[in-house]
Structure formats: C-alpha cells, structure tokens
Scaffold this active site. Structure first.
Site, PDB file in Angstrom:
ATOM      1  N   GLU A  32     -12.466  -8.774  -5.716  1.00  0.00           N
ATOM      2  CA  GLU A  32     -11.040  -8.867  -5.385  1.00  0.00           C
ATOM      3  C   GLU A  32     -10.617 -10.295  -5.074  1.00  0.00           C
ATOM      4  OE1 GLU A  32      -9.534  -5.235  -3.245  1.00  0.00           O
ATOM      5  OE2 GLU A  32     -11.281  -5.681  -2.011  1.00  0.00           O
ATOM      6  N   CYS A  37     -10.545  -0.451 -10.406  1.00  0.00           N
ATOM      7  CA  CYS A  37      -9.870   0.578  -9.604  1.00  0.00           C
ATOM      8  C   CYS A  37      -8.539   0.088  -9.065  1.00  0.00           C
ATOM      9  CB  CYS A  37     -10.763   1.060  -8.471  1.00  0.00           C
ATOM     10  SG  CYS A  37     -11.149  -0.221  -7.283  1.00  0.00           S
ATOM     11  N   HIS A  41       0.799  -1.222   0.000  1.00  0.00           N
ATOM     12  CA  HIS A  41       0.000   0.000   0.000  1.00  0.00           C
ATOM     13  C   HIS A  41       0.832   1.271   0.000  1.00  0.00           C
ATOM     14  CE1 HIS A  41      -3.353  -2.734   0.595  1.00  0.00           C
ATOM     15  NE2 HIS A  41      -3.983  -1.792  -0.077  1.00  0.00           N
TER      16      HIS A  41
HETATM   17  C1  PEP Z   1      -7.227  -3.623  -5.080  1.00  0.00           C
HETATM   18  O1  PEP Z   1      -7.065  -4.583  -4.321  1.00  0.00           O
HETATM   19  O2  PEP Z   1      -7.049  -3.680  -6.306  1.00  0.00           O
HETATM   20  C2  PEP Z   1      -7.657  -2.324  -4.540  1.00  0.00           C
HETATM   21  C3  PEP Z   1      -7.985  -1.335  -5.337  1.00  0.00           C
HETATM   22  O3  PEP Z   1      -7.635  -2.182  -3.197  1.00  0.00           O
HETATM   23  P1  PEP Z   1      -6.320  -2.018  -2.317  1.00  0.00           P
HETATM   24  O4  PEP Z   1      -5.155  -1.849  -3.225  1.00  0.00           O
HETATM   25  O5  PEP Z   1      -6.542  -0.834  -1.430  1.00  0.00           O
HETATM   26  O6  PEP Z   1      -6.280  -3.307  -1.555  1.00  0.00           O
HETATM   27 MG    MG Z   2      -7.865  -4.498  -2.299  1.00  0.00          MG
END
Ligand code: PEP
Ligand code: MG
Length: 758
Positions: free
Chosen positions: A607, A678, A366
C-alpha cells in the site's frame, strides 16, 4: 489590525446568524458603511440565468432601486470590477469611460467609487461597492478592508444563496428547481428519496429546521429536557461542593437561572409556538444570546457566551436523546450528514436506506467503500451543501456523477426514475451469472473474491458467486463498539465470517485503524493522520491488541481451516519480521491451550511506495502479496484519498500506479507466489481487465461490482486484455489511459458495465 479583525469577526458572525440572503446583505451594507465612514455601500449579485448584476442591497442609494436596477455583465463599473476580478478604486467615477448613470439610484451625486469582486471557489458572485459624494481617493487600508470583508462574505453569501435554493427560492424570490450541488462520486447508482439529516451529537450549529404541528407536545419535550439538565446540574454542583469555592459554585446558580422561563425558556417556547421544533428554537435563541455576549467589550461578559453555549448543548443532548426514540424514517431515506460515519449507516433500517450524501470525505473514504459494498448510491464531498436545512426535502442522489439535486422538476424526476429502472434491469440480468465461473473466452480462469466487513455482506457475497474473501476489514466490528472487543467476542465475530464462507478462504486483515478510521474509545490526534500512526504501526506498538486479535482469529478457525492473515500498511521488512514473530507466538499459545489448528497462510499488503520497491524481499517472507490500491494510489500520487478538493487528482489508472502494479506482479511471478488486488480498483470492470492481463491471481472487490466484473471478463480474451494493457502502458496521462481503455472496450461491444471512475 486587531480592530479590523474584531470588526470582521463581528460582522461575519452577525451575517451568519441572518435568516435569509436579503437580511444577510442588508447587514453587510449597513456595517460596512458604518465601519468605513462612507455615504454609500451596496451589493450587486450576478444572476447566471440572466447574465446580469442586480442591485440586491444598499445603504445610501435609493432603496426602491433594489431588485430593479441591473447591469449586463459587461456594463458599467460594476461589470468592469466583475470582469477584471480585481478592486477598482476611482476618485472621480463619472470621468471613467465605463461609468454608467442610473437615474433610479440617485447615483450621480457620488464622485468616488471603490468596488471589489465577491469571489467564491473561482466564481464571481457579485460586487461590493462603497461610494462617496466628495472626491476621495479611498486609501490602501480601505481597499484592504473591503477586499478582506468580501473574501469572508463570499462563503457566507454562497451559503445563504444555497439555503434559499434548497427551499425552492432563488435570491430574487423566484421559484427555482433542479438546484444542483456538486460533490464527488462515492458509490455508483442513482436514488430518489427524502432527506434525513443526521447530526453529530449535541452540536447546536448543525440543528436543522423542522416544522411541527403539535406545539403543546414540543413544549412539553423542551420542559422535560430542561428539567433533566437542571437535575444534572444540581447533582454536579452537590458533587463538587466540597472541591469548589463559593464563587465558583455560584456559577451553577447562574446556569440554573438561565434555564428559567424568565430567561431563555420563554423565548424558546415562543418560537415553538410559531411551528419550529424545540431543537431549532433552542438553536436560534442560544445563537442570539451568544452573539450578544460575544460582541460585548467587557472580557468577563464575553466569556459568558461559552456558558450559554454549554447550557444550550446540554439541553440539546436531552432533546436529541428523546428524538432518537421517536424517529420514524421515510420509506426512501437519503441520509445526509456533515460527515457520515459507519455507525450512522447502522441507525437507519437497511431496507429504507436508498442514498447517502456527505459534506466531507471523498470517494475513497472508508464510509464510501462501505456504501459501495452495501450498494447504496452515494455522493461525497458536497462542500457547499447547506445540509442542516435539508431535513425532509426530496432529493435526487446521482452517485455516478457525484451530484445532488433538490426541488426536482417533473422532467428530472422522470429521467432519474428511468435510470433507477435501467440499473435494476442490468443487475437482474447479471444475477444469472452467479453460478458460472469467471473464465475468459480463451479459457483463462480469474478467481473473483469479495471484500467484507459488515455481516450483511455475507449473504450478498455468496449470492453473487464470490469464491473467497480477499479482505475482511476487521476494524469495522471494532468501530461499532464503545470499547475494544474481548478475545472471546472477536472469536465469535470471526467465526461467523469463517463459517459463512467455509470451505472458501477468508483473508482477515489485522486491525487497520488510524488515517480516517477512528475508534471513539481510542482517539488518535495527529496533524497528518495518513502519514502517521496507522495500521501495522499501531498494532506493533500495542502487541496486546495484535496478540489478542490473532489468537481470536486462530481459535475461530478451528475445524474450518480456511483462515488467511494479512498485514496492512507495511513499509519495511522489519515490520513483517516483528508481526510474524507475534503471529507465531499467538499460534504457539493457542496450541498450548489445546486448540488444534494449522498455521494459516500470511500475506503482506502493498500500500506504500516503499513496499513496491521492496516487493521482492517482502514476498520471500510471506505466502502472498495483496495490493491495496486505495492507499497505494494516495501515497504514489500524494493525494489525500479523503479530501474532496483534490479528488480529481486521485486516479488509480495513473501510469505511475499501473507501472507499480506491473512491478509487483513480476516480483510475485518470479517468487512463484500469488498476487491479489483488494483495493477498489479490482472492482472497476475496465481496470480489472488490466489487472488480469498483468497476471494477478485473485481480484477481490465489493459484492455490488462483482457481477459486472465477471460479465466483462467472460466476454473478453486474455490475449486481447494483454494487448490492451500493452497499449495503455505506453500512455503518459491518466485521462488518456481511461479514455483509450473505455473506448477500446466499447468498440468490442462491452460498454454497458463501465464505470466513469476518476
Ligand atoms: C487499500 O488501501 O486499498 C485497502 C484495500 O485498504 P483500505 O481501503 O481499508 O485502506
Ligand atoms: Mg489501505
């Protein structure tokens, strides 16, 4: 067995505490010779520049030969051990056809030979050898001991070697430049700047060296820290006086004595007088005392090592506190840390932060995603970086290839300065696109939205012509606090986002913690955090958190009506049912409070593989689906997105991921509901072409990449994009997918914005 482990532990500790590579190797040969009761122990290291093994340390052979005697990689028994990558155990070495005699070492007298390779990350770094005059077949036990020792020492030697290299010294003492450390790409772009090492609080082991001029001031700082700890300890001892026995209380006196000038104090001051800053002086003195106590036979005394560490940490905490107030950041600051956290990003003034380097994590962590959003070149997973010794050094960060260079030469610096300039020109060239719509040459309209989380994202996103927010990561404002934010506080934060983008839609995701996103005030400790209590699983178990958050979002949207809500980590329909139930409850509560808002659209994130196969059912329950390709890739391919060791297996263009996406798109199309993506894949210009061809209705990405994606999509036709998609869907290998895609786009003259993604 236990004895061997104890010996190993002791030697490794001693070697770890050594100042430099030669002294580390000297300790190794002395200790191994003692432990194995042999006459000779030597270390040869392989120099990749000359392709030769050099005698680097010996106990038993002529020491004058150290640094002088060397063998080609195919020469002598040493070369033989290195080439075989296996131990070689000979009773009569001279009789072996590969034996090579060196007059300089006086080796002829030694009959028996046991050599084992020193291997680190598949690389043969050298050979560790023991020898003896009398014929002796070294036993299996001897062999096992030497192999174990060598395996443990390989990492230590690699570390010592790298530590020398970052100071510009090769292990032969020669000047080295352009030392490269490999990691994985975190955020694209390149930067040249000065390293600022940021440490986890009060961790003595990771304190960097730093030279100081004002010895007096540094000693004063140390005195004040000691006084502060002393006051703390006295208070603590007073508080506990009624609860502890006298002997236990006496421990506090021992602690206080340790701080005296007669004990640790003087030693630390002596190192400061030599130009070392107080933190590293303390680190060395504590390490030496700890090593001494840990080596003691008496278990009570051994335990005291823990007390010494503890007192060291306490003093360090005060020194760091004082240091934080004084810290002056260089103009071009490259933040280096064992594990960079979002909170650390906030500590450096934004205009000075040009690059990030993290020993842990990978491009999908992240913090790397935040770095991409902020447009800061980043390298992750630089596992061999001796980061604690790098403060103040000039570094080059190459976020495109995942490389970090220390001691850059004039030529390398010039090359990278040119790249910085090219990158600047490219983004300036793209700026004029911000007012133009994202339409393909054959008239297909492709809405480009942004992912946000930091307030700083807002201005950047609007500048670049974002048409909405496809993912607002609400956990970011939670992560920079030291407790859960209240409903009112959340409402204010969310209102800022909604207002800034109004009338454009803003998709707020419910709190997505767990995995690699921890809240300091809500620790979750699990063996498999990415398969554990994460995202919606946490918030459904804590409806008080979910309800407060939803109420805050709804209230924040009053009068704006541009809110959308999105649920992360859904793996079953009943999780959606429960979440919808809670959202409706929060909605009726805020209506009861007299807040007048419409029910916002609600969406589910795809996801998890299970959700791919239930996309048809899920899409019926909500208003839209949004694919989180970061997690979907990790779960489909069983590759931890955070682990640099498997980073080259993580591939969002893997055929399995592409086919999953096609399946989701078809579920949405049949239901007549929008699909967005996303995950970071949407911000990769080449991948965005494929997603558009699949029929995605929205692509949501970091603000940095948005202009590149827009430029590319405005140059291509939907028809060509579909043909490209058809072509790559027939391929079975992720590397082939990427190279065919890139090649085709380059052939169309669209190569300039491509990212060499994994
Ligand atoms: C993802 O998993 O693609 C997502 C957009 O969420 P994050 O990266 O915050 O887990
Ligand atoms: Mg995610």
């Amino acid at each position: 067995m236990l004895n061997m482990l104890n010996t190993l532990r002791r030697v490794v500790q001693e070697v770890n505490a050594a100042r430099d590579l030669p002294s580390a190797l000297d300790i190794i040969v002395q200790r191994v010779r003692e432990e194995m009761g042999t006459e000779v122990c030597s270390v040869y290291l392989f120099n990749p520049d000359t392709g030769r093994y050099v005698l680097m340390a010996t106990e038993g052979l002529n020491k004058a030969a150290v640094g002088v005697v060397s063998l080609a990689s195919n020469e002598g028994l040493i070369g033989f051990v290195g080439a075989r990558e296996e131990p070689v155990n000979l009773e009569d070495a001279a009789a072996h056809p590969r034996f090579r005699y060196f007059a300089e070492t006086g080796e002829e007298r030694y009959a028996s030979f046991l050599g084992v390779p020193i291997i680190h990350h598949r690389r043969v770094m050298g050979v560790l050898v023991v020898q003896q005059k009398a014929r002796r077949q070294f036993s299996e036990g001897d062999e096992a001991f030497l192999v174990t020792m060598s395996a443990q020492l390989a990492g230590v030697i690699a570390h010592a070697e790298a530590t020398g290299a970052i100071r510009g010294l090769g292990w032969g003492g020669e000047v080295v430049q352009d030392t490269r450390f490999d990691g994985v790409p975190g955020a694209p772009g390149v930067a040249i700047g000065q390293a600022v090492v940021m440490l986890p609080p009060a961790d003595l082991g990771s304190v960097p060296d730093r030279h100081i001029e004002d010895v007096e001031a540094e000693q004063q700082l140390f005195r004040e820290a000691r006084e502060a700890v002393r006051d703390d300890m006295l208070q603590l001892s007073d508080k506990l006086a009624s609860q502890l026995r006298r002997e236990e209380l006496a421990l506090f006196d021992v602690y206080l004595m340790m701080l005296d000038d007669a004990a640790l104090g003087n030693e630390v001051n002596a190192l400061i007088a030599g130009g070392q800053w107080a933190q590293a002086a303390l680190r060395d003195v504590i390490a030496a005392h700890v090593a001494r106590f840990e080596a003691m036979e008496d278990s009570y005394l051994r335990e005291r090592a823990t007390d010494i560490k503890d007192i060291g940490r306490r003093v360090l905490a005060f020194l760091q506190e004082a240091g934080r107030e004084q810290r002056v950041y260089p103009e071009q600051c490259i933040l280096v840390s064992e594990e960079i956290t979002p909170a650390m990003l906030g500590e450096v003034p934004k205009e000075k932060l040009v690059g990030l380097v993290s020993v842990m994590g990978s491009g999908n962590s992240h913090v790397a995603i935040l770095a991409r959003a902020m447009g800061i070149p980043t390298v992750m997973g630089v596992v061999d970086l001796p980061y604690s010794r790098m403060d103040g050094l000039e570094l080059i960060v190459d976020g495109n290839h995942g490389e970090v260079y220390s001691n850059p030469s004039q030529e390398l610096r010039k090359h990278y300065l040119e790249l910085v300039q090219e990158e600047r020109e490219l983004s300036q060239g793209l700026e004029e696109l911000s007012e133009l719509p994202c339409v393909t040459v054959d008239g297909h309209r492709m809405p480009l939205w942004v992912n946000t989380g930091l307030l700083a994202d807002v201005a950047r996103s609007l500048d670049r012509g974002a048409e909405g927010v496809g993912l607002y990561r609400t956990e970011v404002p939670f992560m920079v606090q030291d407790r859960f934010p209240s409903e009112k506080e959340q409402q204010i934060t969310y209102r800022e986002q909604l207002e800034a983008f109004h009338p454009l839609p803003v998709t707020m995701r419910s709190l997505d913690i767990g995995g690699d996103k921890a809240l300091s005030y809500f620790p979750i400790k699990e063996d498999n955090p990415f398969l554990g209590w994460r995202g919606i699983r946490v918030t459904l178990d804590h409806p008080e958190i979910f309800l407060v958050q939803t109420r805050a979002m709804l209230k924040a949207s009053q009068g704006l009506n541009n809110l959308r809500i999105m649920l992360p980590m859904i793996s079953s329909v009943y999780e959606v049912e429960e979440a919808l139930h809670l959202i409706h409850r929060a909605y009726s509560e805020v209506l009861d409070e007299g807040v007048d808002v419409p029910m916002p659209p609600v969406g589910v994130m795809i996801e998890v593989p299970a959700a791919v196969y239930q996309a048809r059912e899920l899409v019926q329950m909500v208003d839209f689906l949004s694919v989180g390709t970061n997690d979907l890739t990790q779960y489909l391919l069983a590759v931890d997105r955070n682990n640099p060791r498997v980073a080259d297996l993580y591939h969002s263009l893997h055929p399995a991921v592409l086919h999953a996406l096609v399946r989701i798109a078809s579920a949405c199309r049949d239901a007549g509901k929008p699909m967005s993506v996303c995950g970071e894949m949407a911000g990769d210009p080449a991948a965005a072409v494929l997603l558009m061809a699949m029929g995605c209705d929205v692509l949501s990405m970091n603000a940095t990449n948005l202009p590149k994606v827009k430029w590319l999509l405005r140059q291509i036709s939907l028809t060509d994009a579909k043909a490209l998609l058809d072509e790559v869907l027939g391929l079975d290998n992720p590397y082939l997918v990427q190279s065919s895609l890139h090649m085709a786009l380059k052939r169309m003259g669209l190569g300039k914005v491509l990212i060499q993604s994994r």
